[in-house]
Every structure is written in structure tokens, then in C-alpha cells.
Design an enzyme around this catalytic site. Structure first.
Site, short mmCIF file in Angstrom:
data_model
loop_
_atom_site.label_atom_id
_atom_site.label_comp_id
_atom_site.label_asym_id
_atom_site.label_seq_id
_atom_site.Cartn_x
_atom_site.Cartn_y
_atom_site.Cartn_z
N ASP A 531 33.55 75.00 20.93
CA ASP A 531 33.68 73.55 20.99
C ASP A 531 33.85 73.17 22.46
O ASP A 531 34.26 73.99 23.29
CB ASP A 531 34.89 73.07 20.18
CG ASP A 531 34.97 71.54 20.13
OD1 ASP A 531 34.11 70.93 19.48
OD2 ASP A 531 35.87 70.98 20.76
N HIS A 672 41.50 68.44 18.91
CA HIS A 672 41.01 67.80 20.14
C HIS A 672 41.35 68.59 21.39
O HIS A 672 41.46 68.03 22.48
CB HIS A 672 41.52 66.36 20.24
CG HIS A 672 40.99 65.46 19.16
ND1 HIS A 672 39.65 65.27 18.95
CD2 HIS A 672 41.63 64.74 18.21
CE1 HIS A 672 39.48 64.45 17.92
NE2 HIS A 672 40.66 64.11 17.46
#
Length: 717
Positions: A531, A672
Site C-alpha cells: 500500500d 491509513h
């Protein structure tokens, strides 16, 4: 015979839907008529309206609206709810620990959901009992495996075990540290290790060298050698020299073929350079000494002439003196270099202070015949060269015993201001001799070029002699100032921490060098789940990557210890709105590697694996735009957990990472952050694999083909 009212309503729904469709069609048709035709139609329908009144027309329209509402409710209850129930049931079939199926729809659907949850609970109970039985049966095997893993992990030698394809199935921490040291990653960006489970050892050692060594080993096996092995030295692209020993891993039975090989790695770069420097010094000393000896010999030959005058005789004497002096200077310098090399030969190692004192007492007793009392004030760890320090203590004990019948030797260890005092105390105040610090040490096993001062300096400390008086009896002591070990604690590890996964013996059967990946089962492949965090959502408009996080899946196992976590300096501002989401501030990325350094390191980490991400098209767009600037191309296959989840749960209302994780029972943490999202995506991916297999999607090619048919695959970035 009784009927379910909900079933009757479902049967009437098509008729009501047809009536609504006719009404809407009639209204649309009337709106398209011209004025004369509409007037004629009104003349025909007028009496009907007058006869039955406008109230009947309104009732008819209200019935049509009610029918539409009923159709929507019936679809949600008898079409959508059973579909979601089926999706939840598939999750329970693949994972008994998944959340219970939500009860929705009609009474029959709710009863079915309750039955499914009850069956799942019973299955959980049975699986728990089966797991207990399996655990009891395999505890001894697991203990032996863990003992082997722990033993190899703690070895001071770098150990790597590979299958026949060169895929790593075991390595220890020493090997990992060695490969990090010789890594060719630019700028030393984090995560660019050359070693990892399932990765190829050929990135560290050339494949041709290993093949040649294996051939030699096989020939020795054929000749019947009891311990066949091959040794060679190789040069890495980063400039290091590796000494490699290769031995086969044999199957059960004398004639069983090899299933893999073991590598013992040593970085001999410093050792080779030291030996080369010594060789050069020897060569220089030999050449210059040969020239000097020739000059001395010529001068001596001339001095043998009896008729040589005084001036000439003095000149030849001067030649002899100069050459002898120069030779002595060269030999002294060479000896100093040799002593310095000896002083740095043994690295400092952590040792428990009580063990050091006990070992010193035994050594002194053996060499002097004197019993030694010991006192250790506190448990402490020291960073010492125990071999040299024991030799120094034995040497000083011999000095203290000279001329004394009962020196009453005592060893004391005590802490002081972040370091430690190691004292060798003895009775008597007679002189020890001025050269006790500088003279070479000698012992029962021979002499040593090191002095006591050399040993103290090797430890970054000091040594001195103190004289004291205890009552009427004079005493003296040699005191060493020694360093404490750093990072040593007696606290137990945190319960959540565990030994990193440095081995996976299932990889012995994972010889995949001759198979196409598209035709291989997903569980057998290696994956890099990754990611990125970025400055914004517009890569073409100038937004940049500020963090890359990744974790590897090998042989169906999540390797939490093998992860990539690198901040990236974007060389541009980070919007405040983004900081509130990912928490990465400008000062955190300032001075970090740029994308031109970090991306090659990530490429090396992800080599020979399938890339996986959630909504991965977004991340790949950023990587694609950097191909020209970095020269790094990610051309391996890619899977998207968003697309795979939409295949498994096509009727789900949401396909966000949080929603998918909740459906599959995956705990979300570190959201996140690049590495946190990568970990969650990896756990989701592992949960999706059995669900895909239920739908006939078992290979990489089948997963890629199914993903292309997903609605979400049409989104572009």
C-alpha cells in the site's frame, strides 16, 4: 392445507408490477397524442370517468403506487436477503470463526440463518476438539521443529537452507544481518533485504557457482564420502567476499536423493584485506631487507681489507649502521601493525559478570595453584573479549604471586557510573615491577604479544594498580575499568512479540522453477501485499508517494517479520488535509530517500512475487508514472482484494477495506498507514482464498480472469 402469507404476496407481486407498468405506459402514451386525438380519446373515456367519478381514478393510482412499494420490499426480502444469506453461509463454510450470519428476510430465511449459525457453532466446537487432538499428537514434532528453529536462529554462523530450486526455506538472524550488510540497495533504503522465505538465494550467490558446487557434492556422494561438502569463495557486486560452504539435505534412507542444500556464509572481506595487507608488508619487508643485507654484506667485505684507510673504514661502518637502523625501524613498524591486528582479532561479546569472574578464578587457580575468593556485587552483563581478559588476569596473578607464599588472591566485580570495576586484590605491598602494563603476557599455554595495557585499551577502558592498608596488613589491587553490555535486559518479552518466522519447511516441496504461475494454485505462490500513502489523489497532477509499506505471503503464511516500511521525501509540500488522514508530517519525510532510491529497493523486495493491494489500480498508477524517472518496471502479475471481494460478495452494500474486513472477521489496526493497510489487506486476502476456491477460482490465471469481469475493474486512474 395452509399457505405462508409471505409466499402468497410474493406470487401476487408480478401481477401488481404488470398493472403498474400498464398504468405508466398508458400515461406516457396519452402524453404523446396530438390535440384532436386526445380530445377524441377524452370523449370516449369521459362518460366512464363521469360514471365512476374521479375518486375511482385516484384509488387506482394509489393501488399502483402501493404495488410498486410492495415489489421493492418483496425484492429486498425474498431476493436480496437470501443472496446475502448465501454469501454469509459461504464465509462460514470457509472460516468457522467468521462473524455469524445476519438474520434478515422472511421467517423462513431467519430460521435458516439461525440454523446456519448453530451449525457453524457446532463446527467450531468440533474443529476445536480436533485441533486439540492434533495438537496433542504433534506436540513432540512441533517441539523438535521449534528447537531446531531456535537453535539455528541463535547460531553465530550465517545459515541458509534452500530447496533444489534455490528457494530459501530457512535462515537465521546472522544470515539476515550479513545479507543486509552486503545489500546493493541504493541509499540503504529500509526493507531491501536480499534474503527472505521463498526468495531465491541466487540474488546473493551466483546460480552457476551453486550448481557447480552441487555437482561436486553429488560426485562425492557417489564415491561414498560420509560428509560430502563443497567450499568456494565468491565476490558480490557490492564488493564483499563471501566464503561459502555447501552441504546437501538428504532424504530418509541411505540412497534417498537430495531435497535441498545448506549454505554456511562468512563475510571474509575484512579478513582478506587484513591478510593482503600483511602479505604486502611481508613482501615490502623482504625486498627492503634483501637490499639492506646486500649493502651490509658489501660493506663488511670491504672492511676485511687490511690496507683500508681510516676514512674509508668509517664510511663503510656508517653504511652498516644506517642499514641496520633502517631494518630495525621497518621490523618495529611491522611488529606494531601485527600487534594492532591481534588486538582487533576477537570482537567483544556479551558475558554475564558472574560467569567471567568464575572463569577467571579457575584460570588463575590452574596457573598459580592459589585459591581465589570471589565477590560479585550485582548481576550485570559485560562487553568483553573474555579470552584476552582472562589471559591478562592470569598474568597479573602470576606477578602478584611472585615472592609471596600466600598472596590471598581475591576477584571483585562491582558497578560504577555506567561501567564496571573488576579488581584482582592480593596481600602484600611489595613492588610489582614497572613493566607490568607494557610487557608481553605469557602463560602456561605460551606467550602472547599483547600487554595488559593492550587488553584494557581493547575494551575502551583503563587498568591501574592501587595500594591500600586493611588494618595492619598492606594490600594492593589491579583494577580494570570495563564496559557494560548494551541492550541487555532480564525482562521477559512482551506476550504479543514472538520469534520472527525464519523457517518454513513446507517449501521443500515448493520447487516451482518449471511451472507457469498462471496455472499454479494461489496457495503455492508468493505474494507481496503493499500500500502507499500519497500527498493527494492526482498522480498525473503532481501528487507524490510519501510512504510505501509491504508484507510478504509465502506458502500461504503471512510473514510478519519480512516487511517493507519506507518513508519517502516527495520534495514538495504535504497538504494539511492529508496529514489529518495519514499523520505524515513534512519533518518526518525530510531527509528520507527520494522515490528514485526507495522504488528500486521496493522492487527488489517484491521481486519474484505476485503484487496484491486493495484498490491497487490507484497505487499502480503512481508506480507507472515513475518508470521513466527510476528505470524500475513492475511487470509481475497483480491481484486486487477489492475485485476479489466483489466476486465473493457481489451483493454486499460496501466494498471498502473496513467493510470487507468486518465481513471476514479481520481486525483492522494501523489504518491509513502504508504498512498497517498492507497488513490488513494481506489478512483479508488470505481469508478470501478459500471463498474463491468454493467458486472454482483456484489458480492465479482464474483469479485474474474473474477480476477482469468485476464491475470495479472498469474504474480507471
Amino acid at each position: 392445507m395452509s399457505f405462508d402469507r409471505s409466499l402468497i404476496a410474493a406470487m401476487l407481486a408480478p401481477g401488481l408490477a404488470l398493472a403498474l407498468w400498464l398504468a405508466l405506459g398508458a400515461a406516457g402514451f396519452y402524453a404523446t397524442l396530438d390535440g384532436s386525438t386526445a380530445a377524441a380519446l377524452a370523449a370516449v373515456l369521459g362518460p366512464l370517468v363521469e360514471t365512476h367519478g374521479m375518486l375511482a381514478l385516484f384509488w387506482w393510482l394509489a393501488a399502483a403506487a402501493g404495488a410498486a412499494w410492495a415489489v421493492q420490499k418483496l425484492h429486498a426480502r425474498y431476493v436480496a436477503a437470501p443472496a446475502r444469506l448465501a454469501e454469509g453461509a459461504r464465509v462460514l463454510v470457509s472460516d468457522a470463526g467468521a462473524p455469524p450470519v445476519a438474520a434478515a428476510g422472511g421467517s423462513s430465511s431467519r430460521a435458516l440463518a439461525d440454523a446456519l449459525n448453530a451449525l457453524a457453532q457446532e463446527r467450531r466446537t468440533l474443529k476445536g476438539e480436533m485441533a486439540r487432538l492434533v495438537e496433542d499428537a504433534s506436540r513432540a514434532v512441533a517441539q523438535q521443529r521449534d528447537q531446531l528453529g531456535a537453535l539455528v536462529a541463535e547460531l553465530q554462523q550465517s545459515v541458509v537452507v534452500c530447496n533444489l530450486d534455490g528457494r530459501i526455506l530457512l535462515y537465521n538472524a546472522r544470515a539476515r544481518a550479513l545479507c543486509r550488510r552486503i545489500s546493493r540497495s541504493p541509499g540503504g533504503a529500509a526493507g531491501a533485504e536480499l534474503i527472505g522465505l521463498g526468495r531465491s538465494i541466487h540474488k546473493v550467490v551466483d546460480e552457476a557457482l551453486i550448481a557447480h558446487a552441487r555437482e561436486n557434492v553429488e560426485r562425492r556422494i557417489v564415491r561414498g564420502e560420509p560428509a560430502p561438502a563443497a567450499r568456494f569463495v565468491t565476490h558480490t557486486p557490492s564488493g564483499h567476499l563471501l566464503r561459502v560452504s555447501l552441504a546437501p539435505v538428504r532424504g530418509a534412507g541411505e540412497d534417498a536423493p537430495s531435497t535441498g542444500f545448506v549454505l554456511l556464509l562468512d563475510d571474509i572481506t575484512d579478513e582478506y584485506e587484513a591478510e593482503a595487507r600483511t602479505d604486502r608488508q611481508w613482501l615490502a619487508l623482504t625486498e627492503t631487507s634483501r637490499s639492506g643485507l646486500a649493502s651490509i654484506q658489501a660493506a663488511l667485505d670491504m672492511l676485511d681489507y687490511p690496507d683500508l684507510d681510516a676514512a674509508e673504514r668509517e664510511r663503510f661502518h656508517a653504511v652498516v649502521r644506517e642499514e641496520v637502523t633502517a631494518m630495525g625501524t621497518r621490523i618495529t613498524a611491522f611488529a606494531a601493525d601485527a600487534a594492532a591486528a591481534i588486538k582487533t582479532r576477537w570482537p567483544l561479546q556479551d558475558m554475564l559478570g558472574a560467569d567471567l569472574v568464575a572463569a577467571a578464578a579457575r584460570r588463575i587457580a590452574q596457573e598459580t595453584g592459589q585459591e581465589v575468593a570471589t565477590t560479585v556485587d550485582a548481576d550485570m552483563w559485560l562487553s568483553v573479549d573474555s579470552f584476552a581478559l582472562l589471559a591478562a588476569l592470569a598474568f597479573l596473578a602470576r606477578r602478584a604471586s611472585e615472592g609471596r607464599e600466600a598472596p590471598a588472591l581475591e576477584l571483585r566485580l562491582s558497578p560504577t557510573a555506567g561501567r564496571a570495576h573488576l579488581d584482582l586484590a592480593f596481600a602484600g605491598g611489595a613492588a610489582i615491577g614497572a613493566d607490568w602494563q607494557s610487557s608481553p603476557m605469557g602463560g602456561a599455554d605460551g606467550g602472547s604479544p599483547l600487554s595488559v595495557r593492550d587488553v584494557a585499551e581493547r575494551h575502551g577502558g583503563e587498568v591501574w594498580l592501587e595500594h591500600t592498608r586493611a588494618g595492619a596488613a598492606p594490600r594492593a589491587l589491579f583494577r580494570f575499568l570495563l564496559p557494560l553490555a548494551t541492550g541487555v535486559t532480564d525482562a521477559p518479552p512482551h506476550p504479543s512479540e514472538s520469534r520472527p518466522e525464519f523457517y518454513d519447511f513446507d517449501l521443500f516441496a515448493a520447487a516451482d522453477g518449471h511451472h507457469e504461475r498462471d496455472h499454479r494454485p494461489l496457495e503455492e505462490l508468493s505474494f507481496t501485499v503493499f500500500d502507499t500513502e500519497t500527498t493527494g489523489l492526482d498522480p498525473a497532477g503532481g501528487d507524490e508517494i510519501i510512504q510505501i509499506g509491504a508484507i510478504r505471503i509465502v506458502n500461504g503464511k503471512l510473514l510478519r517479520a519480512e516487511c517493507f516500511d519506507q518513508l519517502v521525501d516527495p520534495h514538495r509540500s504535504i497538504p494539511e488535509a492529508g496529514i489529518a488522514i495519514h499523520g505524515i508530517r513534512p519533518d518526518m519525510v525530510r531527509g528520507q530517500p527520494a522515490i528514485a532510491e526507495a522504488l528500486p529497493a521496493f522492487h527488489a523486495f517484491a521481486s519474484d512475487t505476485v503484487l496484491v493491494g486493495h484498490n491497487v489500480a490507484f497505487d499502480l498508477r503512481f508506480l507507472k508514472l515513475k518508470e521513466k524517472a527510476t528505470g524500475v518496471i513492475f511487470d509481475q502479475p497483480v491481484l486486487d482484494t477489492l475485485l476479489l471481494a466483489s466476486i465473493v460478495h457481489p451483493h454486499a452494500e460496501a466494498q471498502s477495506l473496513e467493510a470487507i474486513a468486518a465481513r471476514l472477521g479481520v481486525t483492522v489496526s494501523g489504518r491509513h498507514t502504508a504498512l498497517g493497510d498492507a497488513r490488513v489487506s494481506a489478512e483479508v486476502f488470505l481469508k478470501l482464498l478459500p471463498l474463491l476456491r468454493q467458486q472454482g477460482i483456484g489458480t492465479l490465471g482464474e483469479a485474474r480472469a474473474a477480476s477482469e469481469d468485476s464491475y470495479y475493474a472498469r474504474l480507471k486512474y
